[in-house]
Scaffold this motif. Structure first.
Motif, PDB file in Angstrom:
ATOM      1  N   GLY A 186      10.319  -4.833  -9.037  1.00  0.00           N
ATOM      2  CA  GLY A 186       9.335  -5.782  -9.541  1.00  0.00           C
ATOM      3  C   GLY A 186       8.080  -5.935  -8.708  1.00  0.00           C
ATOM      4  O   GLY A 186       7.296  -6.855  -8.940  1.00  0.00           O
ATOM      5  N   TYR A 187       7.859  -5.047  -7.737  1.00  0.00           N
ATOM      6  CA  TYR A 187       6.657  -5.107  -6.905  1.00  0.00           C
ATOM      7  C   TYR A 187       5.599  -4.140  -7.419  1.00  0.00           C
ATOM      8  O   TYR A 187       5.922  -3.072  -7.956  1.00  0.00           O
ATOM      9  CB  TYR A 187       6.988  -4.729  -5.450  1.00  0.00           C
ATOM     10  N   HIS A 188       4.322  -4.529  -7.275  1.00  0.00           N
ATOM     11  CA  HIS A 188       3.250  -3.550  -7.346  1.00  0.00           C
ATOM     12  C   HIS A 188       3.299  -2.760  -6.044  1.00  0.00           C
ATOM     13  O   HIS A 188       3.465  -3.347  -4.971  1.00  0.00           O
ATOM     14  CB  HIS A 188       1.881  -4.240  -7.486  1.00  0.00           C
ATOM     15  N   ALA A 189       3.191  -1.459  -6.120  1.00  0.00           N
ATOM     16  CA  ALA A 189       3.347  -0.631  -4.920  1.00  0.00           C
ATOM     17  C   ALA A 189       2.112   0.217  -4.666  1.00  0.00           C
ATOM     18  O   ALA A 189       1.506   0.765  -5.595  1.00  0.00           O
ATOM     19  CB  ALA A 189       4.575   0.263  -5.052  1.00  0.00           C
ATOM     20  N   ALA A 190       1.706   0.288  -3.406  1.00  0.00           N
ATOM     21  CA  ALA A 190       0.607   1.161  -2.969  1.00  0.00           C
ATOM     22  C   ALA A 190       1.092   1.938  -1.758  1.00  0.00           C
ATOM     23  O   ALA A 190       2.007   1.500  -1.053  1.00  0.00           O
ATOM     24  CB  ALA A 190      -0.629   0.333  -2.629  1.00  0.00           C
ATOM     25  N   THR A 191       0.477   3.085  -1.508  1.00  0.00           N
ATOM     26  CA  THR A 191       0.896   3.922  -0.378  1.00  0.00           C
ATOM     27  C   THR A 191      -0.281   4.221   0.532  1.00  0.00           C
ATOM     28  O   THR A 191      -1.447   4.221   0.106  1.00  0.00           O
ATOM     29  CB  THR A 191       1.510   5.253  -0.862  1.00  0.00           C
ATOM     30  N   ALA A 192       0.024   4.472   1.792  1.00  0.00           N
ATOM     31  CA  ALA A 192      -0.965   4.907   2.790  1.00  0.00           C
ATOM     32  C   ALA A 192      -0.255   5.882   3.711  1.00  0.00           C
ATOM     33  O   ALA A 192       0.927   5.688   4.038  1.00  0.00           O
ATOM     34  CB  ALA A 192      -1.513   3.719   3.564  1.00  0.00           C
ATOM     35  N   HIS A 193      -0.965   6.947   4.127  1.00  0.00           N
ATOM     36  CA  HIS A 193      -0.331   7.992   4.935  1.00  0.00           C
ATOM     37  C   HIS A 193      -0.753   7.968   6.401  1.00  0.00           C
ATOM     38  O   HIS A 193      -0.238   8.745   7.195  1.00  0.00           O
ATOM     39  CB  HIS A 193      -0.634   9.359   4.323  1.00  0.00           C
ATOM     40  N   THR A 194      -1.690   7.086   6.756  1.00  0.00           N
ATOM     41  CA  THR A 194      -2.102   6.906   8.146  1.00  0.00           C
ATOM     42  C   THR A 194      -2.299   5.424   8.408  1.00  0.00           C
ATOM     43  O   THR A 194      -2.430   4.617   7.460  1.00  0.00           O
ATOM     44  CB  THR A 194      -3.412   7.649   8.449  1.00  0.00           C
ATOM     45  N   LEU A 195      -2.351   5.054   9.670  1.00  0.00           N
ATOM     46  CA  LEU A 195      -2.593   3.657  10.020  1.00  0.00           C
ATOM     47  C   LEU A 195      -3.999   3.226   9.611  1.00  0.00           C
ATOM     48  O   LEU A 195      -4.198   2.084   9.179  1.00  0.00           O
ATOM     49  CB  LEU A 195      -2.397   3.466  11.530  1.00  0.00           C
ATOM     50  N   GLU A 196      -4.973   4.118   9.737  1.00  0.00           N
ATOM     51  CA  GLU A 196      -6.348   3.788   9.366  1.00  0.00           C
ATOM     52  C   GLU A 196      -6.446   3.494   7.877  1.00  0.00           C
ATOM     53  O   GLU A 196      -7.111   2.546   7.447  1.00  0.00           O
ATOM     54  CB  GLU A 196      -7.285   4.937   9.749  1.00  0.00           C
ATOM     55  N   GLU A 197      -5.785   4.322   7.076  1.00  0.00           N
ATOM     56  CA  GLU A 197      -5.779   4.083   5.626  1.00  0.00           C
ATOM     57  C   GLU A 197      -5.086   2.758   5.309  1.00  0.00           C
ATOM     58  O   GLU A 197      -5.523   2.024   4.417  1.00  0.00           O
ATOM     59  CB  GLU A 197      -5.074   5.241   4.923  1.00  0.00           C
ATOM     60  N   ALA A 198      -4.014   2.454   6.042  1.00  0.00           N
ATOM     61  CA  ALA A 198      -3.305   1.196   5.818  1.00  0.00           C
ATOM     62  C   ALA A 198      -4.193   0.002   6.147  1.00  0.00           C
ATOM     63  O   ALA A 198      -4.208  -0.999   5.414  1.00  0.00           O
ATOM     64  CB  ALA A 198      -2.042   1.160   6.674  1.00  0.00           C
TER      65      ALA A 198
END
Length: 481
Positions: free
Chosen positions: A25-37
């Motif tokens: 039930g969560y909206h999910a997003a991804t990031a592959h580096t700390l800077e992107e996060a």
């Protein structure tokens, strides 16, 4: 619907976690580096971050200490290289939990079900702290003394984490109450709290009770049985007197703590469990390790966050508060309120309490029953021995300043220097003689009513009968000489 940000340099692993979060039930997003996060968190702060430990541009643990995470965001560490040290470090930095790759849906579901904004938990803890000042209570515990406030502060710090807690203290100090308070203040509060006394179950049955068994796995196993680890899934399991657990079971317990998996007796199928462990012992754990009662590796696995409970004799200022609490609880069941008078409270505060808070509760239950009116007097309360049972020796008890050397033994009621309800004793009198005279005087005081005399003396009725029988034998022996 909350937002989950998955930070992982492995694209496939990140997408898998995103799919699992979406299924919950969560909206999910991804990031592959700390800077992107960092960029994505500025645009829309997530409710939960699933953070990999090793990333191309930094370490997940250092990222956790950044200002950008000091909000209502919860962090769950996700790693394929979990060690006890890194897990504890992450939890101390504020991680809500940690997951070990490969992550399963049941594991993730359990963690997400416990996500709670730090601000909410901080507000709850502050409310509990204020309650201590107002009522003297912190969860299931009662007391305002400095040593108990230190215990409350430790509970407040550890409850919101998944760290294993090891509670030590004398019998009767309230170790299970600490465990229940930790559970009630944790994210697992809506899940089961189960307690098992490792010293109260026979070694032959303990493995079955803890891990469960399959039908037909041993003689008498007529049906499948779920053990404590299975029934406590998602919640807290309290292992009381863990040093009494057989050594072969300690090995299996260690494996559960390390891997999160176990097998029922008679089964070859591993089962996952998500349980927070609170263990306790009334022994010195290091002495138990040295004596071979506790495995050293298990001790270090349990002793992640130690809490030591003080004995009641070290917190005498809490006795009035505890007494009022117990008497109010008894009155609620019995329908009649009773209270201590000043002398009774003073007697309780002088007593050494070898049985600690449990003994205090039992003493007050007996005193409540024996008190005829609404006031509980010192008459029904225990003493530390003969020094509290009668008026101190010598001249202070002798009318007119009589010579204290005139008496060489405990004097009978009506004898020189004695007054009703008092017993004088000369220094040098044997303890056995003093005890005998005290018992006989008390029995006469209550018109030979043995039950009331035993209650006043703080001994069992059986003990009183044995004493009287011994005195009769001594009297018969002396008369035949």
């Amino acid at each position: 619907m909350g937002l989950a940000l998955i930070v992982d340099d492995d694209a496939d692993a990140a997408d898998m976690l995103a799919a699992l979060c979406s299924a919950e039930g969560y909206h999910a997003a991804t990031a592959h580096t700390l800077e992107e996060a960092r960029r994505k968190m500025v645009l829309q702060p997530p409710d939960v971050v699933l953070l990999d430990l090793h990333l191309p541009d930094g370490n997940g643990l250092s990222f956790m200490s950044e200002q950008s995470l000091r909000s209502n965001t919860q962090v769950v560490l996700v790693t394929g290289h979990a060690t006890l040290e890194t897990s504890i470090q992450a939890l101390r930095l504020g991680a809500a939990d940690y997951l070990v790759k490969p992550v399963s849906l049941p594991q993730l579901r359990g963690v997400l079900s416990r996500v709670m904004p730090p601000s909410v938990m901080a507000a709850e803890i502050e409310t509990w702290r204020n309650t201590v000042d107002e009522t003297g209570r912190f969860g299931h515990l009662v007391g305002r003394s400095a040593c108990m406030r230190r215990v409350y502060e430790q509970i407040a710090r550890v409850a919101g984490t998944s760290v294993t807690v090891f509670v030590t203290g004398d019998s009767g100090t309230g170790k299970e109450l600490v465990a229940r308070t930790v559970h009630d203040l944790s994210r697992r509060r809506s899940q089961p709290f189960l307690a098992i006394n490792c010293g109260a179950i026979s070694p032959q049955l303990m493995e079955s009770e803890i891990f469960g068994h399959e039908k037909g796995s041993f003689t008498g196993a007529e049906r499948q049985h779920q053990g404590f680890f299975e029934r406590a899934h998602g919640g807290t399991l309290f292992l009381d007197e863990v040093t009494e657990m057989p050594m072969e079971l300690q090995v299996k317990l260690l494996r559960v703590l390390e891997t999160g998996t176990f097998m029922r007796v008679g089964s070859t199928v591993e089962r996952a469990t998500d349980v927070r462990i609170v263990a306790a012992t009334n022994r010195d754990p290091l002495a138990a390790v040295a004596g071979g009662a506790l495995r050293e590796d298990l001790f270090y696995r349990l002793n992640v966050f130690p809490i030591e409970l003080p004995p009641l004799r070290e917190r005498a200022e809490d006795i009035g508060l505890l007494s009022a609490h117990f008497l109010a609880s008894i009155a609620q069941k019995e329908g009649r309120a009773k209270r201590l008078d000043a002398m009774a409270l003073e007697r309780l505060q002088r007593y050494r309490w070898p049985g600690n808070v449990r003994e205090l509760r039992n003493v007050l239950q007996r005193a409540y029953v024996m008190a005829e009116g609404d006031i509980v007097t010192a008459q029904w309360l225990p003493t530390n021995g003969v020094e509290d049972a009668f008026v101190p020796p010598v001249a202070a008890a002798v009318p007119g300043g009589a010579d204290p050397g005139a008496a060489h033994a405990p004097q009978e009621e009506g004898g020189p220097g004695a007054s009703s309800g008092q017993l004088r004793v000369e220094v040098g009198t044997s303890i056995a003689d003093v005890e005998q005279q005290l018992i006989l005087r008390t029995l006469r005081h209550f018109d030979n009513h043995k039950e009331r005399a035993a209650a006043a003396l703080g001994v069992s009725l059986k003990t009183l009968y044995n004493k009287l029988k011994a005195y009769e034998s001594m009297s018969a022996d002396s008369s035949t000489r």
